[in-house]
Write a protein that holds these residues in place. Sequence first.
Motif, PDB file in Angstrom:
ATOM      1  N   LEU A  60       0.833  -1.197   0.000  1.00 44.80           N
ATOM      2  CA  LEU A  60       0.000   0.000   0.000  1.00 44.80           C
ATOM      3  C   LEU A  60       0.873   1.255   0.000  1.00 44.80           C
ATOM      4  N   VAL A  61       0.297   2.333  -0.509  1.00 46.60           N
ATOM      5  CA  VAL A  61       0.959   3.633  -0.545  1.00 46.60           C
ATOM      6  C   VAL A  61       0.120   4.587   0.296  1.00 46.60           C
ATOM      7  N   ASP A  62       0.672   5.056   1.401  1.00 45.89           N
ATOM      8  CA  ASP A  62      -0.038   5.988   2.276  1.00 45.89           C
ATOM      9  C   ASP A  62       0.588   7.367   2.106  1.00 45.89           C
ATOM     10  N   VAL A 309      -7.965   6.309  -0.493  1.00 44.49           N
ATOM     11  CA  VAL A 309      -8.134   6.232   0.954  1.00 44.49           C
ATOM     12  C   VAL A 309      -6.745   6.151   1.573  1.00 44.49           C
ATOM     13  N   VAL A 310      -6.424   7.121   2.421  1.00 48.86           N
ATOM     14  CA  VAL A 310      -5.127   7.180   3.103  1.00 48.86           C
ATOM     15  C   VAL A 310      -5.365   7.513   4.567  1.00 48.86           C
ATOM     16  N   GLU A 361      -7.209  -0.805  -5.109  1.00 52.70           N
ATOM     17  CA  GLU A 361      -7.256   0.346  -6.009  1.00 52.70           C
ATOM     18  C   GLU A 361      -7.195   1.652  -5.227  1.00 52.70           C
ATOM     19  N   TRP A 362      -8.007   1.758  -4.166  1.00 52.39           N
ATOM     20  CA  TRP A 362      -8.069   2.993  -3.372  1.00 52.39           C
ATOM     21  C   TRP A 362      -6.808   3.240  -2.558  1.00 52.39           C
ATOM     22  N   MET A 363      -6.164   2.165  -2.071  1.00 50.89           N
ATOM     23  CA  MET A 363      -5.106   2.314  -1.082  1.00 50.89           C
ATOM     24  C   MET A 363      -3.702   2.048  -1.630  1.00 50.89           C
TER      25      MET A 363
END
Length: 455
Positions: A60-62, A309-310, A361-363
């Motif tokens: 994931l990419v935050d 979403v992050v 997809e979102w995260m």
Amino acid sequence: MSESLDLAFHAPRVITAAGEVARCVGVRDGRVVAIEPLDAALEATHVVRLGPDEVLLPGLVDSHVHVNDPGRTEWEGFATATRAAAAGGVTTIIDMPLNSIPPTVDVAALEVKRKTAQGQCHVDVGFWGGAVPGNLSDLRELHDAGVFGFKCFLLHSGVDEFPHLEPDELADALREVRSFGALMIVHAEDSHAIDRAPHAHGERYTDFLSSRPRGAENLAIAQVIELARWTGCRVHILHLSSSDALPMIASARRDGVALTVETCPHYLSFSAEEIRDGATEFKCCPPIREAANRELIWDGLREGTIDCVVSDHSPCTPELKRLDTGDFGTAWGGVASLQLGLPAVWTEARKRGFALTDVVEWMARRPAEQAGLMRKGQIALGHDADVSVFAPDDAFVVDAAALHHRNPVTPYAGRALAGVVRRTWLGGVEIHGPDVDQDIEGAAPRGRLLRRGAA
């Protein structure tokens, strides 16, 4: 394969651009170099075979994390934040420019932050720059030094060393940022509307909610949209909590305004009605709103009006949360959730009929795309071999004291969540799992410090 592989995953379930499929994924020199049918049985120096209850996810990419280091390291720090990230399946974070001292508003401050982070990071870390009154001439230099874009506030940021922009100052900053093709990310609440609202005080959550009305958020977003339209600058709305803003966001995008939007796990998980008086661990700005509003935020994700979403991980010490008095007026506003974002979102998403591919997809993919991280967020040929093994049907109850965050304060404490991150790899090297040294002092940090355009 003509050359040997360093690592191969044999996975009956993998999330790729083609959806959830059965594949063998081969890794060499930290990159994905092969994605083959499961029966291809790729051989490698190290082979990982996933069980039928496990899914191989991209890391994931935050893109919204407050590490607070240096200057407020007692709130969080690069070592603790990135260990929490790794345990949550997050392999890349982008650090916000405020809450650290100095804030990242010029190149000298950026170098201080990079020096602090060097050798402490268990995942890859990039940095946002800050746009504040008086630093217009610093923005291009920060861009050239590799920040991923610029953050600004439209009201008091919560810390005096990072002042907010007035509308005319924002317009000037947008024109400057547009001149070199960068991104502006905006905390959108209108300062004048907040000033006119009742002041937050005492233990009642309803009083705090009244102090940050959705109208203040709506007004600021409308203003940002028009300034983005006039200047042509790419703009990203941070931590959307008011569903009222969704129609104007959708309209602006139909008009061609270069606008993206994020929301956060806490707006998707909690509702104002369930927050008991004095529970200051839930305080954040903009606030967690009513259940009906939460469902409309979910609709915004379903319809694509909200892009990603992050976490907006914004921790502090227990003392600053005023847990002893429960006073929402004086407590720090921020939710600690970096390690918990994936299970929190998955828990709620599957109740509403979403698939794990949607959550990824979102995260993962969209935050990477929004920040310009071209080798992150997907399991794809040539991408960094940042992945995690996720058990979506497993479950756990959150023990705040067991998290890697520096301080054991989170609104998720005691909450049952679905989905467990069992193992995580960064560039093909395992950084979280039962075979990794879990001692904080003993685990060697492997994360890189990322620069825009080179990540």
